[in-house]
Design a protein around this motif. Structure first.
Motif, PDB file in Angstrom:
ATOM      1  N   GLU A 148       0.803 -22.937  -2.365  1.00 28.45           N
ATOM      2  CA  GLU A 148      -0.527 -23.462  -2.671  1.00 28.45           C
ATOM      3  C   GLU A 148      -1.373 -22.506  -3.498  1.00 28.45           C
ATOM      4  O   GLU A 148      -2.083 -22.920  -4.410  1.00 28.45           O
ATOM      5  CB  GLU A 148      -1.257 -23.788  -1.364  1.00 28.45           C
ATOM      6  CG  GLU A 148      -2.645 -24.367  -1.570  1.00 28.45           C
ATOM      7  CD  GLU A 148      -3.381 -24.548  -0.264  1.00 28.45           C
ATOM      8  OE1 GLU A 148      -3.933 -25.644  -0.059  1.00 28.45           O
ATOM      9  OE2 GLU A 148      -3.419 -23.605   0.552  1.00 28.45           O
ATOM     10  N   SER A 149      -1.281 -21.215  -3.201  1.00 29.28           N
ATOM     11  CA  SER A 149      -2.130 -20.234  -3.872  1.00 29.28           C
ATOM     12  C   SER A 149      -1.378 -19.308  -4.813  1.00 29.28           C
ATOM     13  O   SER A 149      -1.986 -18.465  -5.474  1.00 29.28           O
ATOM     14  CB  SER A 149      -2.874 -19.390  -2.830  1.00 29.28           C
ATOM     15  OG  SER A 149      -1.953 -18.722  -1.985  1.00 29.28           O
ATOM     16  N   GLY A 150      -0.042 -19.434  -4.878  1.00 30.27           N
ATOM     17  CA  GLY A 150       0.728 -18.541  -5.732  1.00 30.27           C
ATOM     18  C   GLY A 150       0.729 -17.111  -5.212  1.00 30.27           C
ATOM     19  O   GLY A 150       0.674 -16.162  -5.996  1.00 30.27           O
ATOM     20  N   THR A 151       0.803 -16.967  -3.896  1.00 30.97           N
ATOM     21  CA  THR A 151       0.684 -15.657  -3.261  1.00 30.97           C
ATOM     22  C   THR A 151       2.020 -15.177  -2.705  1.00 30.97           C
ATOM     23  O   THR A 151       2.722 -15.929  -2.022  1.00 30.97           O
ATOM     24  CB  THR A 151      -0.339 -15.720  -2.105  1.00 30.97           C
ATOM     25  OG1 THR A 151      -1.599 -16.161  -2.611  1.00 30.97           O
ATOM     26  CG2 THR A 151      -0.497 -14.378  -1.426  1.00 30.97           C
ATOM     27  N   VAL A 152       2.364 -13.923  -3.002  1.00 31.75           N
ATOM     28  CA  VAL A 152       3.542 -13.304  -2.392  1.00 31.75           C
ATOM     29  C   VAL A 152       3.085 -12.431  -1.228  1.00 31.75           C
ATOM     30  O   VAL A 152       1.987 -11.874  -1.245  1.00 31.75           O
ATOM     31  CB  VAL A 152       4.346 -12.461  -3.407  1.00 31.75           C
ATOM     32  CG1 VAL A 152       4.882 -13.329  -4.524  1.00 31.75           C
ATOM     33  CG2 VAL A 152       3.500 -11.331  -3.970  1.00 31.75           C
ATOM     34  N   VAL A 153       3.923 -12.338  -0.220  1.00 28.12           N
ATOM     35  CA  VAL A 153       3.618 -11.531   0.955  1.00 28.12           C
ATOM     36  C   VAL A 153       4.649 -10.402   1.029  1.00 28.12           C
ATOM     37  O   VAL A 153       5.849 -10.662   1.128  1.00 28.12           O
ATOM     38  CB  VAL A 153       3.651 -12.373   2.242  1.00 28.12           C
ATOM     39  CG1 VAL A 153       3.253 -11.518   3.452  1.00 28.12           C
ATOM     40  CG2 VAL A 153       2.718 -13.575   2.122  1.00 28.12           C
ATOM     41  N   LEU A 154       4.166  -9.171   0.950  1.00 33.79           N
ATOM     42  CA  LEU A 154       5.038  -8.009   0.939  1.00 33.79           C
ATOM     43  C   LEU A 154       4.908  -7.248   2.255  1.00 33.79           C
ATOM     44  O   LEU A 154       3.806  -6.965   2.706  1.00 33.79           O
ATOM     45  CB  LEU A 154       4.685  -7.071  -0.228  1.00 33.79           C
ATOM     46  CG  LEU A 154       4.616  -7.702  -1.626  1.00 33.79           C
ATOM     47  CD1 LEU A 154       4.348  -6.603  -2.664  1.00 33.79           C
ATOM     48  CD2 LEU A 154       5.891  -8.452  -1.959  1.00 33.79           C
ATOM     49  N   PHE A 155       6.053  -6.913   2.863  1.00 34.76           N
ATOM     50  CA  PHE A 155       6.080  -6.140   4.103  1.00 34.76           C
ATOM     51  C   PHE A 155       6.414  -4.689   3.767  1.00 34.76           C
ATOM     52  O   PHE A 155       7.471  -4.412   3.187  1.00 34.76           O
ATOM     53  CB  PHE A 155       7.147  -6.665   5.057  1.00 34.76           C
ATOM     54  CG  PHE A 155       6.870  -8.028   5.634  1.00 34.76           C
ATOM     55  CD1 PHE A 155       5.694  -8.706   5.345  1.00 34.76           C
ATOM     56  CD2 PHE A 155       7.789  -8.637   6.474  1.00 34.76           C
ATOM     57  CE1 PHE A 155       5.436  -9.967   5.882  1.00 34.76           C
ATOM     58  CE2 PHE A 155       7.545  -9.883   7.018  1.00 34.76           C
ATOM     59  CZ  PHE A 155       6.364 -10.554   6.723  1.00 34.76           C
ATOM     60  N   SER A 156       5.554  -3.778   4.120  1.00 34.69           N
ATOM     61  CA  SER A 156       5.808  -2.356   3.875  1.00 34.69           C
ATOM     62  C   SER A 156       6.553  -1.731   5.055  1.00 34.69           C
ATOM     63  O   SER A 156       6.397  -2.152   6.193  1.00 34.69           O
ATOM     64  CB  SER A 156       4.485  -1.605   3.662  1.00 34.69           C
ATOM     65  OG  SER A 156       3.796  -2.087   2.545  1.00 34.69           O
ATOM     66  N   ASP A 157       7.364  -0.736   4.754  1.00 41.04           N
ATOM     67  CA  ASP A 157       7.934   0.133   5.787  1.00 41.04           C
ATOM     68  C   ASP A 157       8.307   1.446   5.111  1.00 41.04           C
ATOM     69  O   ASP A 157       7.929   1.693   3.960  1.00 41.04           O
ATOM     70  CB  ASP A 157       9.112  -0.511   6.522  1.00 41.04           C
ATOM     71  CG  ASP A 157      10.325  -0.778   5.633  1.00 41.04           C
ATOM     72  OD1 ASP A 157      10.471  -0.104   4.582  1.00 41.04           O
ATOM     73  OD2 ASP A 157      11.148  -1.648   5.972  1.00 41.04           O
ATOM     74  N   LYS A 158       9.054   2.289   5.778  1.00 42.34           N
ATOM     75  CA  LYS A 158       9.341   3.614   5.222  1.00 42.34           C
ATOM     76  C   LYS A 158      10.108   3.551   3.904  1.00 42.34           C
ATOM     77  O   LYS A 158      10.019   4.481   3.086  1.00 42.34           O
ATOM     78  CB  LYS A 158      10.129   4.456   6.229  1.00 42.34           C
ATOM     79  CG  LYS A 158      11.509   3.938   6.570  1.00 42.34           C
ATOM     80  CD  LYS A 158      12.168   4.829   7.628  1.00 42.34           C
ATOM     81  CE  LYS A 158      13.555   4.341   7.984  1.00 42.34           C
ATOM     82  NZ  LYS A 158      14.494   4.427   6.864  1.00 42.34           N
ATOM     83  N   ASP A 159      10.849   2.484   3.673  1.00 42.03           N
ATOM     84  CA  ASP A 159      11.607   2.344   2.429  1.00 42.03           C
ATOM     85  C   ASP A 159      10.923   1.421   1.417  1.00 42.03           C
ATOM     86  O   ASP A 159      11.446   1.205   0.327  1.00 42.03           O
ATOM     87  CB  ASP A 159      13.008   1.794   2.727  1.00 42.03           C
ATOM     88  CG  ASP A 159      13.877   2.789   3.480  1.00 42.03           C
ATOM     89  OD1 ASP A 159      13.784   3.998   3.194  1.00 42.03           O
ATOM     90  OD2 ASP A 159      14.642   2.360   4.365  1.00 42.03           O
ATOM     91  N   LYS A 160       9.767   0.880   1.795  1.00 43.48           N
ATOM     92  CA  LYS A 160       9.089  -0.095   0.936  1.00 43.48           C
ATOM     93  C   LYS A 160       7.613   0.279   0.834  1.00 43.48           C
ATOM     94  O   LYS A 160       6.751  -0.345   1.451  1.00 43.48           O
ATOM     95  CB  LYS A 160       9.242  -1.513   1.498  1.00 43.48           C
ATOM     96  CG  LYS A 160      10.689  -1.945   1.669  1.00 43.48           C
ATOM     97  CD  LYS A 160      10.778  -3.258   2.419  1.00 43.48           C
ATOM     98  CE  LYS A 160      12.228  -3.609   2.727  1.00 43.48           C
ATOM     99  NZ  LYS A 160      12.315  -4.827   3.579  1.00 43.48           N
ATOM    100  N   CYS A 204       2.191  -2.458   7.158  1.00 44.34           N
ATOM    101  CA  CYS A 204       1.193  -2.972   6.212  1.00 44.34           C
ATOM    102  C   CYS A 204       1.741  -4.260   5.611  1.00 44.34           C
ATOM    103  O   CYS A 204       2.894  -4.307   5.175  1.00 44.34           O
ATOM    104  CB  CYS A 204       0.900  -1.951   5.112  1.00 44.34           C
ATOM    105  SG  CYS A 204      -0.282  -2.516   3.873  1.00 44.34           S
ATOM    106  N   ILE A 205       0.939  -5.313   5.633  1.00 45.48           N
ATOM    107  CA  ILE A 205       1.328  -6.596   5.053  1.00 45.48           C
ATOM    108  C   ILE A 205       0.334  -6.929   3.951  1.00 45.48           C
ATOM    109  O   ILE A 205      -0.869  -7.034   4.200  1.00 45.48           O
ATOM    110  CB  ILE A 205       1.347  -7.712   6.114  1.00 45.48           C
ATOM    111  CG1 ILE A 205       2.364  -7.375   7.213  1.00 45.48           C
ATOM    112  CG2 ILE A 205       1.678  -9.049   5.468  1.00 45.48           C
ATOM    113  CD1 ILE A 205       2.373  -8.368   8.356  1.00 45.48           C
TER     114      ILE A 205
END
Length: 239
Positions: A148-160, A204-205
């Protein structure tokens, strides 16, 4: 290290006193709302239909979008990086890059063409941030994608590291087609399901909608104020 909460009861008692009621210490039952329209929008849309909705919205958020299968993926990623002016390139450390056949591009083709490629390494600490800050292109992967909004959701961790998505001048976000959901409502449900299954939530999301932009000043839209000035979504048919 576990933190200690000081004066919690005194603080909460003071709030209750100002509200002229006793403190509520028992769990509050979740309301059962008669109408929940947030679940109705695009609820019956297929993945193909969600993809078309995403494509249409990308026109509004100044974001290019490509769709591909795994065979064509390296070529499209290479073309986008070339269009953005080449490296340096910074990426997460994620086994999916290898699974999707990008090793030949990131570890062979680009180095042979003198394009610097840096893979996030948490052991290097602050050097990761410096590499991201000096990079021309950052490449990340969307875990959940809101059509709907053209939004990506990124999950952070020690490798990201989260800086890979907002410090480079441009951004490429790889989107498995299976991650498409209608909107934020379903994203929240999916994140809860992930937590219930794994017992873990990302440190972090980030919800990111195209390149950075702001219209805070006199409602004039300016792109590239506090992050990538250009963004490309590459949807991978993994279904």
């Amino acid at each position: 290290m576990i933190g200690t909460i000081h004066n919690r009861d005194k603080f909460l008692n003071q709030i209750a006193s100002q509200l002229n009621r006793p403190r509520i210490s028992a769990p509050i039952e979740k309301p059962n709302w008669k109408f929940q329209p947030q679940y109705e929008v695009f609820k019956d849309a297929t993945q193909d239909e969600l993809l078309e909705i995403l494509k249409e919205h990308c026109k509004k958020i100044h974001t290019k979008i490509f769709t591909t299968d795994l065979i064509e993926l390296p070529g499209i990623v290479n073309d986008v990086v070339a269009e953005y002016g080449g490296g340096p390139v910074v990426t997460w450390k994620d086994e999916r890059f290898s699974k999707w056949g990008l090793d030949s591009l990131m570890k062979e083709k680009w180095p042979s063409e003198k394009i610097d490629v840096f893979e996030w390494d948490y052991k290097l600490g602050e050097e990761n941030v410096q590499k991201a800050e000096n990079a021309n292109v950052g490449i990340t992967i969307s875990e959940i994608t809101l059509a709907e909004s053209g939004t990506v959701v990124l999950f952070s961790d020690k490798d990201k590291g989260r800086t890979v998505s907002f410090l480079p001048a441009t951004s490429i976000m790889l989107i498995p087609k299976s991650t498409l959901v209608p909107r934020a409502t379903q994203a929240a449900v999916k994140m809860r399901e992930i937590y219930q299954k794994t017992g873990h939530v990302a440190s972090c999301i980030n919800f990111i909608t195209g390149p950075s932009n702001s219209a805070d000043i006199e409602l004039n839209l300016v792109v590239g104020v506090h992050g990538p000035i250009k963004a490309t979504y590459i949807v991978i048919n993994d279904l």
